[in-house]
Design a protein around this motif. Structure first.
Motif, PDB file in Angstrom:
ATOM      1  N   VAL A  28       0.854  -1.186   0.000  1.00  0.00           N
ATOM      2  CA  VAL A  28       0.000   0.000   0.000  1.00  0.00           C
ATOM      3  C   VAL A  28       0.893   1.240   0.000  1.00  0.00           C
ATOM      4  O   VAL A  28       1.806   1.361   0.807  1.00  0.00           O
ATOM      5  N   LYS A  29       0.631   2.149  -0.906  1.00  0.00           N
ATOM      6  CA  LYS A  29       1.426   3.364  -1.010  1.00  0.00           C
ATOM      7  C   LYS A  29       1.162   4.271   0.179  1.00  0.00           C
ATOM      8  O   LYS A  29       0.014   4.550   0.527  1.00  0.00           O
ATOM      9  N   ASP A  30       2.219   4.718   0.826  1.00  0.00           N
ATOM     10  CA  ASP A  30       2.103   5.611   1.976  1.00  0.00           C
ATOM     11  C   ASP A  30       1.951   7.042   1.461  1.00  0.00           C
ATOM     12  O   ASP A  30       2.867   7.591   0.843  1.00  0.00           O
ATOM     13  N   SER A  31       0.789   7.642   1.718  1.00  0.00           N
ATOM     14  CA  SER A  31       0.523   9.000   1.221  1.00  0.00           C
ATOM     15  C   SER A  31       1.457  10.032   1.841  1.00  0.00           C
ATOM     16  O   SER A  31       1.646  11.124   1.293  1.00  0.00           O
ATOM     17  N   ARG A  32       2.059   9.691   2.990  1.00  0.00           N
ATOM     18  CA  ARG A  32       2.984  10.612   3.634  1.00  0.00           C
ATOM     19  C   ARG A  32       4.350  10.629   2.946  1.00  0.00           C
ATOM     20  O   ARG A  32       5.188  11.487   3.248  1.00  0.00           O
ATOM     21  N   ASP A  33       4.564   9.655   2.049  1.00  0.00           N
ATOM     22  CA  ASP A  33       5.905   9.413   1.522  1.00  0.00           C
ATOM     23  C   ASP A  33       5.907   9.314  -0.007  1.00  0.00           C
ATOM     24  O   ASP A  33       6.224   8.263  -0.564  1.00  0.00           O
ATOM     25  N   PRO A  34       5.565  10.396  -0.720  1.00  0.00           N
ATOM     26  CA  PRO A  34       5.522  10.340  -2.183  1.00  0.00           C
ATOM     27  C   PRO A  34       6.904  10.224  -2.824  1.00  0.00           C
ATOM     28  O   PRO A  34       7.009   9.900  -4.002  1.00  0.00           O
ATOM     29  N   MET A  35       7.971  10.492  -2.065  1.00  0.00           N
ATOM     30  CA  MET A  35       9.340  10.431  -2.592  1.00  0.00           C
ATOM     31  C   MET A  35      10.076   9.188  -2.094  1.00  0.00           C
ATOM     32  O   MET A  35      11.277   9.221  -1.866  1.00  0.00           O
ATOM     33  N   PRO A 145       5.200  16.225   3.420  1.00  0.00           N
ATOM     34  CA  PRO A 145       5.586  14.838   3.199  1.00  0.00           C
ATOM     35  C   PRO A 145       6.919  14.491   3.860  1.00  0.00           C
ATOM     36  O   PRO A 145       7.701  15.375   4.208  1.00  0.00           O
ATOM     37  N   TYR A 146       7.163  13.206   3.964  1.00  0.00           N
ATOM     38  CA  TYR A 146       8.398  12.689   4.541  1.00  0.00           C
ATOM     39  C   TYR A 146       9.544  12.866   3.550  1.00  0.00           C
ATOM     40  O   TYR A 146       9.385  12.645   2.348  1.00  0.00           O
ATOM     41  N   VAL A 147      10.687  13.296   4.050  1.00  0.00           N
ATOM     42  CA  VAL A 147      11.864  13.431   3.193  1.00  0.00           C
ATOM     43  C   VAL A 147      13.103  13.095   4.010  1.00  0.00           C
ATOM     44  O   VAL A 147      13.205  13.455   5.190  1.00  0.00           O
ATOM     45  N   VAL A 148      14.024  12.355   3.397  1.00  0.00           N
ATOM     46  CA  VAL A 148      15.288  12.013   4.050  1.00  0.00           C
ATOM     47  C   VAL A 148      16.366  12.926   3.469  1.00  0.00           C
ATOM     48  O   VAL A 148      16.554  12.988   2.254  1.00  0.00           O
ATOM     49  N   ILE A 149      17.069  13.639   4.340  1.00  0.00           N
ATOM     50  CA  ILE A 149      18.078  14.607   3.921  1.00  0.00           C
ATOM     51  C   ILE A 149      19.465  13.976   4.007  1.00  0.00           C
ATOM     52  O   ILE A 149      19.779  13.329   5.017  1.00  0.00           O
ATOM     53  N   PRO A 150      20.293  14.143   2.980  1.00  0.00           N
ATOM     54  CA  PRO A 150      21.653  13.606   3.049  1.00  0.00           C
ATOM     55  C   PRO A 150      22.380  14.072   4.307  1.00  0.00           C
ATOM     56  O   PRO A 150      22.380  15.254   4.637  1.00  0.00           O
ATOM     57  N   PHE A 151      22.971  13.126   5.004  1.00  0.00           N
ATOM     58  CA  PHE A 151      23.755  13.330   6.225  1.00  0.00           C
ATOM     59  C   PHE A 151      22.899  13.671   7.455  1.00  0.00           C
ATOM     60  O   PHE A 151      23.324  13.402   8.583  1.00  0.00           O
ATOM     61  N   LEU A 152      21.727  14.255   7.267  1.00  0.00           N
ATOM     62  CA  LEU A 152      20.909  14.693   8.402  1.00  0.00           C
ATOM     63  C   LEU A 152      19.814  13.704   8.762  1.00  0.00           C
ATOM     64  O   LEU A 152      19.382  13.653   9.905  1.00  0.00           O
ATOM     65  N   GLY A 153      19.310  12.947   7.777  1.00  0.00           N
ATOM     66  CA  GLY A 153      18.336  11.905   8.079  1.00  0.00           C
ATOM     67  C   GLY A 153      16.893  12.315   7.909  1.00  0.00           C
ATOM     68  O   GLY A 153      16.571  13.248   7.150  1.00  0.00           O
ATOM     69  N   PRO A 154      15.979  11.632   8.625  1.00  0.00           N
ATOM     70  CA  PRO A 154      14.532  11.836   8.461  1.00  0.00           C
ATOM     71  C   PRO A 154      14.110  13.272   8.741  1.00  0.00           C
ATOM     72  O   PRO A 154      14.566  13.883   9.705  1.00  0.00           O
ATOM     73  N   SER A 155      13.214  13.778   7.891  1.00  0.00           N
ATOM     74  CA  SER A 155      12.719  15.142   8.088  1.00  0.00           C
ATOM     75  C   SER A 155      11.458  15.341   7.249  1.00  0.00           C
ATOM     76  O   SER A 155      10.827  14.381   6.814  1.00  0.00           O
ATOM     77  N   SER A 156      11.112  16.596   7.046  1.00  0.00           N
ATOM     78  CA  SER A 156       9.943  17.006   6.266  1.00  0.00           C
ATOM     79  C   SER A 156      10.158  18.480   5.937  1.00  0.00           C
ATOM     80  O   SER A 156      11.078  19.112   6.477  1.00  0.00           O
TER      81      SER A 156
END
Length: 254
Positions: A28-35, A145-156
């Motif tokens: 199931v596609k997570d709507s919080r995580d389009p990327m 939405p959820y986004v993972v940042i290089p070196f910094l990790g989970p964010s939005s």
């Protein structure tokens, strides 16, 4: 005809059952995580960077630093962080808590050698977690939405704005601007960057065992980290009101 119908009927049932099973197994596609594809790649990159760079550096830092000095450096950064915590208290209309956190900063700065010793904890002033991301959440800004940042990790997007706000509240970032004749430029950048690097190494050294929780928690590390991030941020924004407990993994690494 009857002999022909029974095998055909069974085949239809088997085909229908197979289709239903296939549907239930479709993720199931997570709507919080389009990327998600991008985020998974960045998380994999971050994990490799941590494994081959940050973790070894943090291990060396812990080996070189005496335990009391390591704790003192952590206390110093926590004391500086209490400035932003106090400001965010006020922005979230937590005036009583803001008074506590301001008192905590003053006590540790004056009696704790600039924060090297956590005297405030000794006299019963608790440490709170408040940041600009929580302030934005308090005023209704979404954490998606959820986004993972290089070196910094989970964010939005909210988390990115939160980091910028917290950076603006950190007085270390203004050291070198007009102090003792120093101008903006290389000096201020070096001081700010050096402080950030030391803080990152010190924080990583304090949580060298955190990866064990992640490794033992689940086979799908990505979804575990993502869900933990959302649970932890919701917990902090709502002061624990909407969840039973803060997620174990982020309780450790934060």
């Amino acid at each position: 005809m009857n002999r022909m119908k029974k095998p055909l009927t069974r085949l239809m049932y088997v085909s229908l059952l197979g289709s239903l099973v296939a549907c239930t197994q479709t993720p199931v596609k997570d709507s919080r995580d389009p990327m998600e594809n991008w985020n998974r790649d960045v998380q994999s990159f971050n994990e490799d960077a941590d494994k081959y760079v940050m973790a070894p550096v943090a291990s060396a830092y812990r080996w070189v630093m005496p335990s009391f000095a390591n704790e003192g450096v952590s206390n110093l950064f926590d004391n500086i962080n209490d400035i932003g915590v106090s400001i965010n208290d006020l922005l979230q209309l937590k005036f009583a808590q803001g008074g506590q956190d301001t008192s905590r900063f003053l006590v540790n700065t004056v009696a704790g050698l600039g924060g090297f010793v956590d005297v405030a904890d000794m006299v019963g002033l608790p440490k709170h977690k408040e940041d600009f991301d929580q302030t934005l959440g308090f005023w209704g800004v979404s954490n998606e939405p959820y986004v993972v940042i290089p070196f910094l990790g989970p964010s939005s997007p909210r988390g990115i704005l939160g980091r910028l706000g917290d950076s603006a509240m950190n007085p270390v970032n203004y050291v070198g601007f007009g102090v003792m004749g120093l101008s903006t430029g290389a000096t201020a950048t070096a001081i700010s960057s050096g402080s950030s690097a030391l803080k990152g190494i010190d924080t990583r050294a304090d949580h060298l065992g955190a990866e064990k929780v992640l490794n033992e928690a689940t086979e799908d590390r990505y979804n575990f980290v993502k869900n933990s991030y959302f649970q932890q941020r919701d917990y902090l924004v709502n002061d624990g009101a909407d969840t039973n407990k803060e997620d174990d993994f982020f309780d450790i690494v934060k």
